[in-house]
Design an enzyme around this catalytic site. Structure first.
Site: not given
Ligand code: GLA
Length: 404
Positions: A149, A204
């Site tokens: 990430d 997301d």
């Molecule tokens: C980010 C990523 C998500 C998830 C969260 C976890 O937002 O884009 O897919 O992995 O972190 O904290």
């Protein structure tokens, strides 16, 4: 002796220079499950084992889903005295190796999550400065997939940060699929092929057809805002390196027709198919969508060409994906809430993909048309394709030339 040492140094240098991502992984879009969309940080050993069991019992494993990926929240808040990451002892009382072994015993592969920054997005220890140490630990546990990430990465260069982790994974000697989760901020499609096997293209996802939900500095996006934002980066995607449209929301509350469209579009766009729902309680309808072999076969076509929008007539959008052996898949999507009748004359609508140079030649060849969701043969391309598509639903078809 001196010569021997020189040769050794040269060999080590060559090894260093040739650091690369693991070869021959993700030749078709990876398929699996990730904990984040449904469980957030509320994850534990029992959940992983139950999900692994559900993979097998529901037929998802047989349908091709392979990776079980634990997202953020698996760690304790601090590294140990040797700076190793520690699985949260309450959530994972038997450590991570036991969990990985269980997943492997079901014939599945195991994926884990961390972050290029000092801390993960949920505030757990990140890998910055510990890349090689963390990669080694994952390899010792038998990890097969790393989602990496991009939170808390002040002053880091994205391409460089992902390169460091790619090289750290390479140094373990274990083939580990590298999933870049950088949300599209630094155009990862431009450098992702060299660094990893898939890269997120947006922030997301959220379980809706056409909404955006703001969170201050970023927004979650529904199915169509994601597609529309990134439909034009198709040339960067292909075998071993995929545009990742995010973990799916199929089975997470949208009407079943919208779930069918969502799944069809992820398939058409050659996105990794990473489920994000609770497999233990998934409805029959959800499992039917996710395990549809004829639809999945389009995703796993060996050419791996991302679909493009062939026509957009407001209510009806027709997406086209050229496939191996002159076959084509089309997703004819009803974007409106009312049923729409279609009456499609193939000879009036030439189909040509400028990117791949492939075309559908209905004049020279006749194609059979198969309805993939309903497992039915329809008319051939000699006749008009007539159908009624319910609101927010899809007719997904596969065209096969009669003469190959
Ligand atoms: C980010 C990523 C998500 C998830 C969260 C976890 O937002 O884009 O897919 O992995 O972190 O904290």
């Amino acid at each position: 002796m001196k010569k021997g040492i020189l040769l050794l140094v040269a060999a080590l240098l060559a090894l260093h220079v040739s650091a690369q991502k693991a070869e021959n992984l993700a030749l078709t879009p990876p398929m699996g499950w990730n904990s984040w969309n449904t469980f957030g940080t509320d994850i534990n050993e029992k959940l992983v084992k139950d999900i692994a069991d559900a993979f097998v019992e529901t037929g998802l494993k047989d349908a091709g889903y392979e990776y079980l990926v634990l997202d953020d929240g698996w760690m304790a808040m601090e590294r140990d005295e040797n700076y190793n990451l520690v699985p949260d002892p309450k959530k994972f009382p038997n450590g991570m190796k036991a969990v990985v072994d269980y997943v492997h015993s079901k014939g599945l592969k195991f994926g884990i999550y961390n972050c290029a920054g000092n801390k993960t997005c949920a505030g757990y220890p990140g890998s910055r400065g510990f890349e090689y140490q963390d990669a080694k630990l994952y390899a010792e546990w038998g990890v097969d997939f790393l989602k990496y990430d991009w939170c808390n990465t002040e002053n880091l260069n994205a391409k460089g940060a992902y390169q460091t982790m790619r090289d750290a994974l390479h140094a373990t000697g274990r083939p580990i699929l590298f999933s870049i989760c950088e949300w599209g901020d630094n155009d990862p499609w431009k450098w992702g092929e060299e660094m990893g096997h898939m890269w997120r293209v947006t922030g997301d996802i959220i379980n809706c057809w056409d909404c955006k939900v703001g969170h201050g500095t970023w927004s979650s996006l529904g199915v169509w805002p994601i597609i529309k934002l990134r439909k034009d980066i198709r040339k960067y995607s292909g075998p071993g390196h995929w545009n990742d449209f995010d973990m799916m929301e199929v089975g997470n509350g949208m009407p079943v027709g919208q779930d069918r469209v969502h799944f069809a579009m992820w398939v058409m766009l050659s996105s990794p198919l990473i489920m994000g729902n609770d497999l233990r309680s998934a409805s029959e309808e959800t499992i039917e969508i996710l395990t549809n072999e004829e639809v999945i076969a389009v995703s796993q076509d060996k050419l791996g060409i991302q679909a493009y929008c062939h026509s957009d007539e407001g209510k009806i959008e027709m997406w086209a994906k050229p496939m191996a052996d002159g076959e084509w898949a089309f997703a004819i999507v009803n974007m409106s809430e009312e049923p729409v009748e279609i009456d499609h004359d193939w000879s009036w609508h030439p189909v040509k993909d400028d990117l791949s140079g492939r075309s559908l030649s209905v004049e020279q060849n006749e194609y059979t048309i198969r309805d993939l969701y309903n497992h039915k043969d329809l008319v051939t391309t000699k006749k008009n394709l007539k159908a009624t598509i319910p609101g927010h639903d899809v007719l997904m078809i596969r065209l096969t030339p009669k003469k190959k």
